[in-house]
Design an enzyme around this catalytic site. Structure first.
Site, PDB file in Angstrom:
ATOM      1  N   LYS A  83       0.843  -1.202   0.000  1.00  0.00           N
ATOM      2  CA  LYS A  83       0.000   0.000   0.000  1.00  0.00           C
ATOM      3  C   LYS A  83       0.878   1.253   0.000  1.00  0.00           C
ATOM      4  O   LYS A  83       1.803   1.367   0.792  1.00  0.00           O
ATOM      5  CB  LYS A  83      -0.917   0.010   1.244  1.00  0.00           C
ATOM      6  CG  LYS A  83      -1.920  -1.150   1.283  1.00  0.00           C
ATOM      7  CD  LYS A  83      -2.817  -1.039   2.504  1.00  0.00           C
ATOM      8  CE  LYS A  83      -3.614  -2.301   2.757  1.00  0.00           C
ATOM      9  NZ  LYS A  83      -4.728  -2.527   1.854  1.00  0.00           N
ATOM     10  N   HIS A 117      -0.033  -7.607   9.568  1.00  0.00           N
ATOM     11  CA  HIS A 117      -0.356  -6.264   9.068  1.00  0.00           C
ATOM     12  C   HIS A 117      -0.126  -5.158  10.115  1.00  0.00           C
ATOM     13  O   HIS A 117       0.524  -4.157   9.838  1.00  0.00           O
ATOM     14  CB  HIS A 117      -1.804  -6.196   8.595  1.00  0.00           C
ATOM     15  CG  HIS A 117      -2.152  -7.234   7.576  1.00  0.00           C
ATOM     16  ND1 HIS A 117      -1.247  -7.683   6.648  1.00  0.00           N
ATOM     17  CD2 HIS A 117      -3.304  -7.919   7.335  1.00  0.00           C
ATOM     18  CE1 HIS A 117      -1.846  -8.591   5.871  1.00  0.00           C
ATOM     19  NE2 HIS A 117      -3.072  -8.754   6.277  1.00  0.00           N
TER      20      HIS A 117
END
Ligand code: BG6
Length: 498
Positions: free
Chosen positions: A184, A242
């Protein structure tokens, strides 16, 4: 992946699990984008391996669905798919058996990346077979690499065992452990925001920072993923991977260079500094929850335990909140609060850095009633951006203050919406850049820090209920209230569709 990148070296991407959901939903759209953007050349090949009967055409047809191509033949994506599909091949075979590896050996020459888009229980077996058949042996000028999806292990012991098994066959430089959060833009930007800005990095420590909140709230419920999720839970699914990647980006020391080793050394160091709690500390510093029936943005959500393939007496958590400490000089005494959950009121992944208050003394005889602390909010998704809460003088004759936000939204300045996040990961896999991949020691450090919570919950107890469509269980508020804090309000509704 910079603006002027050239095409990756000619590579054959072998996808184990080619007919699976991950390939169709994420890998192929990324490969199509890469073709469209010239990040792979015409010498790029895809070879799918799957147990399903079929030939090249079968796989091409299976992949040519709407979500992979954005509508075959339609616009730029359609054109890119038309070019790519001719280079997609299929090998039908059982990857737990030797035959298919013999066939691969005959077919593959030059650079090869093997992508394990298969359930985690097959990772070790596939790597063993690739090793046994000599498929991982690198010749001069020809690489052999493996990309491994999460979950990497189920706990500390299994992650260690898997690392040992894999590294018994191949070198760490050949292993690309994927955490898609690292693909990302906004996650990659954390390092730039810190290290390219004096006014941020200079105050980035316990002298100035009061506490850090890392949130990954999801509006989606468990839906059709009951089988996987009930055996996994929110902690394993999101935290050691994450959320710890976000924590590492926030807490790492500046690397001496932007080389993969330098960055991964610093990330590894800080993850190893996350305090490993005793059983008593673990109990005091965690909250787990499970959603009950409710409404998320007009959708009726059933009780988690009424989800298909979830045990009716399941004790699996769909929400977790933790208070962690990072035992380094920089972070001494600064709590890191982490939370993540399914079926929450809205989708919002964000990092909130709350600074210490200024001494109020000089404002005592003014009309200023209170000065809220400065906050830096890194909005990872959706509505990607960065904003800073500061205090200004309210216009007028008296000295009164007003909190305002300096706000940057990516969408106002850049076009980042059209990529899946996998493009940069796959490109780096072909280019041999391991910066955005997890190294064995960092993965194990992540598991080591969450293991006390896994042990605690294995001993019994049940998660706290929270209604779907809310912010999680009340106990999570109490976790912060105990320290005199509140959770940052989630990003306003409106950009909330999962
Ligand atoms: C995956 C988890 O790794 O990440 C999912 O298995 C979760 O449960 C997903 O929904 C979140 O990713 P993103 O990119 O949608 O925030």
């Amino acid at each position: 992946m910079s603006q002027a990148v050239k095409a990756a070296p000619p590579t054959t991407l072998v996808i184990f699990g080619a007919m699976g959901d991950l390939t169709r939903r994420l890998l192929m759209p990324a490969l199509i984008n890469m073709t469209r953007l010239g990040l792979v050349g015409d010498d790029f090949q895809v070879l799918g391996v799957g147990i399903e009967e079929g030939n090249d055409q079968t796989l091409r047809d299976a992949l040519g669905s709407f979500d992979a191509t954005g509508g075959e033949g339609d616009g730029e994506k359609g054109e890119a798919w038309t070019r790519l599909r001719e280079r997609v091949g299929y090998l039908q075979g059982d990857f737990t058996q030797d035959v298919v590896y013999g066939q691969l050996k005959e077919r593959l020459h030059g650079n090869v990346a093997f992508y394990l888009a298969v359930p985690a229980r097959f990772f070790g077996d596939i790597v063993d077979k690739l090793g046994e058949h000599g498929l991982m042996t690198e010749a001069r000028h020809a690489f052999r690499r493996i990309a491994i999806e999460k979950p990497f292990g189920h706990d500390l012991a299994s992650a260690r065992a898997l690392n040992t098994r894999i590294l018994g066959r191949v070198a760490e430089t050949q292993v690309y452990r994927i955490d898609h959060f690292l693909g990302k833009e906004t996650v990659q930007n954390i390092m730039t925001a810190r290290f390219a800005n004096m006014m941020i990095e200079r105050v980035w420590n316990s002298d100035c920072i009061d506490h850090v909140q890392i949130t990954a709230a999801e509006a989606v419920d468990v839906g059709t993923r009951g089988k996987f999720y009930d055996a996994t839970g929110a902690l394993r699914d999101m935290v050691p991977n994450h959320l710890f990647q976000l924590l590492a980006m926030v807490a790492m020391e500046p690397p001496a260079s932007f080389d993969a080793d330098a960055i991964r050394n610093e990330k590894g160091k800080v993850l190893k500094a996350v305090r490993v709690y005793s059983p008593g500390q673990a109990r005091r510093n965690c909250v787990r929850g499970t959603y009950t029936a409710g409404k998320v943005q007009d959708r009726d959500i059933p009780d988690y335990t009424a989800t298909a393939d979830v045990a009716s007496d399941s004790r699996t958590e769909t929400y977790v909140a933790l208070k962690l400490m990072v035992d380094t000089w920089r972070w001494a005494g600064v709590p890191f609060y982490l939370r993540t959950g399914k079926a929450m009121s809205r989708r919002d992944t964000e990092i909130v850095i709350t600074f210490k208050p200024v001494p109020f003394a000089s404002f005592h005889r003014t009309a200023a009633k209170m000065l809220p602390p400065n906050r830096l909010i890194i909005q990872i998704q959706p509505d990607e951006g960065l904003s800073m809460d500061i205090n200004i003088k309210r216009p007028g004759l008296e000295v009164a203050t007003a909190p305002i936000a300096l706000d940057f939204r990516y969408a106002d300045a850049f076009d980042i919406g059209h990529l899946t996040g996998y493009e940069s990961l796959i490109y780096d896999l072909f280019a041999g850049d391991q910066t955005l991949f997890q190294r064995a020691d960092a993965i194990e450090a992540g598991w080591a820090a969450v293991q006390p919570f896994l042990n605690l919950w294995a001993d019994g107890g049940t998660p706290e209920p929270y209604a779907a469509g809310t912010l999680g269980p009340a106990a999570a508020d109490a976790l912060l209230a105990h320290d005199g804090h509140v959770w940052h309000e989630l990003a306003p509704a409106g950009q909330t569709v999962p």
